[in-house]
Scaffold this motif. Structure first.
Motif, mmCIF file in Angstrom:
data_model
loop_
_atom_site.group_PDB
_atom_site.id
_atom_site.type_symbol
_atom_site.label_atom_id
_atom_site.label_comp_id
_atom_site.label_asym_id
_atom_site.label_seq_id
_atom_site.Cartn_x
_atom_site.Cartn_y
_atom_site.Cartn_z
ATOM 1 N N ASN A 118 -6.626 -21.957 9.080
ATOM 2 C CA ASN A 118 -5.165 -21.883 9.049
ATOM 3 C C ASN A 118 -4.669 -21.555 7.631
ATOM 4 O O ASN A 118 -4.509 -22.439 6.792
ATOM 5 C CB ASN A 118 -4.612 -23.242 9.531
ATOM 6 N N PRO A 119 -4.422 -20.271 7.341
ATOM 7 C CA PRO A 119 -4.016 -19.892 5.982
ATOM 8 C C PRO A 119 -2.610 -20.355 5.606
ATOM 9 O O PRO A 119 -2.200 -20.219 4.458
ATOM 10 C CB PRO A 119 -4.097 -18.357 6.005
ATOM 11 N N ASP A 120 -1.878 -20.925 6.557
ATOM 12 C CA ASP A 120 -0.511 -21.372 6.241
ATOM 13 C C ASP A 120 -0.443 -22.790 5.691
ATOM 14 O O ASP A 120 0.628 -23.282 5.367
ATOM 15 C CB ASP A 120 0.360 -21.301 7.505
ATOM 16 N N ILE A 121 -1.584 -23.469 5.628
ATOM 17 C CA ILE A 121 -1.556 -24.861 5.126
ATOM 18 C C ILE A 121 -1.137 -24.873 3.649
ATOM 19 O O ILE A 121 -1.548 -24.020 2.869
ATOM 20 C CB ILE A 121 -2.955 -25.512 5.247
ATOM 21 N N HIS A 122 -0.316 -25.862 3.283
ATOM 22 C CA HIS A 122 0.001 -26.065 1.858
ATOM 23 C C HIS A 122 -1.073 -26.989 1.292
ATOM 24 O O HIS A 122 -1.264 -28.090 1.805
ATOM 25 C CB HIS A 122 1.353 -26.758 1.693
ATOM 26 N N PHE A 123 -1.751 -26.535 0.245
ATOM 27 C CA PHE A 123 -2.808 -27.372 -0.347
ATOM 28 C C PHE A 123 -2.252 -28.109 -1.561
ATOM 29 O O PHE A 123 -1.789 -27.476 -2.520
ATOM 30 C CB PHE A 123 -4.009 -26.514 -0.746
#
Ligand SMILES: Nc1nc2c(ncn2[C@@H]2O[C@H](COP(=O)(O)OP(=O)(O)OP(=O)(O)O)[C@@H](O)[C@H]2O)c(=O)[nH]1
Length: 351
Positions: A118-123
């Motif tokens: 999921n590239p939309d996660i905020h890390f």
């Protein structure tokens, strides 16, 4: 990318990850359960994933998942893809008082796997337990951790993954401030709220205004001028004072269990000795506005109150739209489910 809850409500998922004893459970207890930091010394190690719904306010509504430090979540029996798919933010906690080499390699592994799903996660990386460090030391550690983490990502040709870093401790307000920033990224209405606050302060002679979730003391929005830690701390202290005084003197005498210490009449004015006034007012059942202004601007309290009235109405409208969207989503998913059920029924029928 937000999963729909059973009620059809959107609940972004926030994951708390990191090595054992890095402080994950303590963070959750202090921020959302009002546990005093000293009590966390006696917290037992977490052995399974703990899920909890935080929906204290109309805007702050998410599910927080506390992961046990020792879990091997890349174990094939563990469905990490499902978990990451519904995740809004992944908070990785690093114990700054410990050697962080292992934590960094774990961070890299976690972030790269999660990003693939999921590239939309905020890390979000919390460099935690910084209470034992001097200011210089804190900055130095943050620089070092940031450099190593980005080097690792660059080596894996994954520079596009963005990590945000925060220096945190449960012994001061830094953990609340960091959590505020994490939560704000999950509020789709944030630009609207900021805009409303900007309009409100510029028309009222106010210097700074925050919109607070009263229970967690997370600020969900502020105007676009920069935030300094002292101002934020003052707001938190003011909320504590208001709630404490209301609990002691503000509840109905006949039956203190009825009613809440925070209601639509809640407001407070504190005059500081540096000609600044701090003004708190109720916005909704869960939200409060706290603003800072000069004494001379406070002479126009009538105007401020009128503007506040308009602001509160606008917030209500933003909230109504959200409820409407959620209702429509719920209807849509119900319709989809019943369509599916009918289709299955037809498929199972030989006619
Ligand atoms: N000095 C300091 N100690 C902290 C801080 N946060 C947590 N601790 C301490 O760190 C220890 C471990 O905290 P936990 O919250 O149990 O850690 P955890 O990451 O949940 O650990 P596991 O459940 O084993 O994964 C406790 O003794 C806390 O009191 C902090 O900000 N500063």
């Amino acid at each position: 990318f937000f999963p729909l809850g059973l009620s059809g409500e959107v609940k972004p998922r926030v994951l708390l990850m990191g090595l054992r004893r890095s402080g994950k459970s303590s963070i959750q207890k202090v921020v959302f359960h009002k546990m005093s930091p000293n009590e966390t010394l006696f917290l037992e190690s977490t052995n399974k994933i703990c899920r909890e719904d935080v929906s204290s306010s109309s805007f702050v509504s998410f599910q927080i998942w506390d992961f046990p430090g020792q879990i091997d979540f890349f174990d094939p029996t563990f469905d990490y893809e499902m978990i990451f798919r519904g995740t809004g933010a992944l908070i990785f906690v690093i114990d700054s008082q410990d050697d962080y080499v292992e934590a960094l390699s774990r961070l890299h592994l976690t972030v790269t796997r999660a990003y693939k799903v999921n590239p939309d996660i905020h890390f979000e990386v919390f460099i935690h337990k910084v209470d034992g460090l001097s200011d210089d030391h804190k900055i130095e550690k943050q620089g070092d951790i940031r450099r190593r983490a980005s080097d690792d990502l660059a080596d894996a040709r994954l520079e596009r993954i963005h990590l945000s870093f925060y220096l945190t401790s449960i012994y001061d307000h830094s953990i609340f401030e960091a959590f505020s920033k994490v939560v704000q990224k999950l509020i789709p209405q944030l630009p609207t709220l900021e805009n409303l606050l900007n309009i409100f302060i510029s028309n009222s002679g106010i210097e700074k205004a925050f919109l607070f979730d009263v229970v967690s003391k997370i600020y969900i929005a502020t105007d676009s001028s920069p935030v300094d830690m002292q101002t934020y701390e003052l707001c938190c202290d003011m909320i504590d004072v208001v709630i404490d005084i209301s609990c002691i003197y503000g509840l109905a005498e006949e039956d203190p269990a009825v009613g809440s210490p925070y209601d639509k009449d809640s407001m407070a004015i504190i005059r500081l000795n540096n000609t600044t006034v701090v003004y708190l007012k109720e916005v909704t059942k869960f939200l409060a506005m706290v603003c800072f202004l000069r004494e001379e601007s406070f002479e126009r309290k009538g105007l401020i109150d009128y503007n506040f009235h308009c602001f509160r109405k606008a917030i209500q409208e933003v909230f109504d739209v959200r409820v409407e969207v959620q209702k429509n989503r719920k209807l849509l998913s119900q319709r989809r489910r019943s369509k599916q059920a009918t289709a299955n029924g037809v498929a199972g029928n030989p006619h």
